[in-house]
Design an enzyme around this catalytic site. Structure first.
Site, PDB file in Angstrom:
ATOM      1  CE1 TYR A 253      -1.463  -7.439 -23.848  1.00  0.00           C
ATOM      2  CE2 TYR A 253      -2.913  -5.813 -24.850  1.00  0.00           C
ATOM      3  CZ  TYR A 253      -1.823  -6.477 -24.521  1.00  0.00           C
ATOM      4  OH  TYR A 253      -0.913  -6.144 -25.670  1.00  0.00           O
TER       5      TYR A 253
ATOM      6  CE  LYS B 183      -1.637  -9.258 -26.966  1.00  0.00           C
ATOM      7  NZ  LYS B 183      -2.451  -8.127 -27.454  1.00  0.00           N
TER       8      LYS B 183
END
Length: 299
Positions: A142, A170
């Site tokens: 992320y 992400k």
């Protein structure tokens, strides 16, 4: 687990970063979490992220995080990917959370860039590798430098992609140029972590979304990604443009705050926020209702 997992889409295409419901007195509401998870999967999500930023992970205990994973897996784990946020700015603590999430039945891990202590790229590489080594679960990185203070450089992504369990990223970096290069060079499955850029990121090779607005418009997000995947870019663009007021409204302030307000409008579980987050004021509440209505959401 859901049958939407492929090497290209290891967690499916549409995932919502789920809020953590609390009771009126601020306790973890596992019944509410199960009801909300069921609603979101029924609406079309392939997976749910629990214990992420939108899940108020900074203010939930390790025990609460494990209880939440167990509850959501019990409710929807046979038909959706349940991905547990385990990232912190302490590698040892992150490993403990990863092991606990695996024990609680999670299907995957979300690992945010260590925040505040601003490690160098080698530190990021060792941090993420240590977490990936700790369990048998697939890992989604992320990358959100606006919160963490440090980006994951493309060269570091390339190194991390060699790990057999680091399979996705992400992307909340907000840089389509960097995303284009990273998608082309890493081979990682790329998920938009910025709802306003869902369609633009699909255009440069992303496979899906980890969404906040999925709390209220999952069917539309599903239609958008399905249209784009089938080659109907005009339809995908039409849906994207229709949702612009929703994207704007849900991020006028912190997405957790607006998500819980929007869920309350619809009578869905969410409950209060834990300090330092606070609910919307009256004017902000009316603005959110107008934004959602402009995007076709019934309040």
């Amino acid at each position: 687990m859901a049958s939407t997992s492929t090497p290209q889409t290891p967690f499916g295409r549409v995932l919502t970063a789920m809020v953590t419901p609390f009771t009126a007195d601020g306790a973890l509401d596992t019944d509410g979490a199960q009801r909300l998870a069921t609603h979101l999967v029924d609406a079309g999500n392939d997976g749910l992220i629990v214990n992420g930023t939108t899940g108020e992970s900074p203010t939930t205990s390790d025990a609460e995080k494990s209880r939440l994973v167990r509850a959501v897996v019990e409710a929807v784990g046979d038909r959706a990917h349940v991905v547990a946020g385990v990232g912190t700015n302490d590698t040892r603590h992150s490993i403990e959370l990863a092991e606990a999430a695996e024990g609680a039945g999670a299907h995957g891990l979300l690992t945010v860039t260590p925040y505040y202590n601003k490690p160098p790229q080698e530190g990021l590489y060792q941090h993420f590798t240590a977490i990936a080594d700790a369990t048998g679960l697939p890992v989604m990185l992320y990358d959100i430098p606006g919160r963490s203070g440090v980006p994951i450089n493309t060269e570091t992504m390339v190194r991390l992609a060699d790990h057999p369990r680091i399979v996705a990223n992400k992307d909340a970096k907000g840089d389509l140029g960097r995303a284009s290069w990273a998608i082309a060079t890493t081979g990682l499955a790329w998920y938009s972590g910025d709802d306003m850029l869902n369609l633009p990121l699909l255009s440069v090779g992303a496979v899906g979304f980890v969404s906040v607005v999925g709390h209220v418009v999952t069917p539309e997000l599903r239609a958008l990604v399905d249209a784009h995947t089938s080659g109907d870019v005009a339809k995908a663009t039409e849906i994207h443009q229709k949702l612009l007021p929703v994207f704007t409204g849900m991020f006028r302030t912190q997405g957790v705050i607006t998500s819980k307000a929007a869920l309350a409008f619809q009578g869905l579980p969410g409950g209060p926020l834990r300090l330092p987050l606070v609910g919307l004021g009256p004017e902000e509440t009316e603005q959110l209702k107008r934004d959602l209505a402009a995007g076709g959401v019934q309040n």
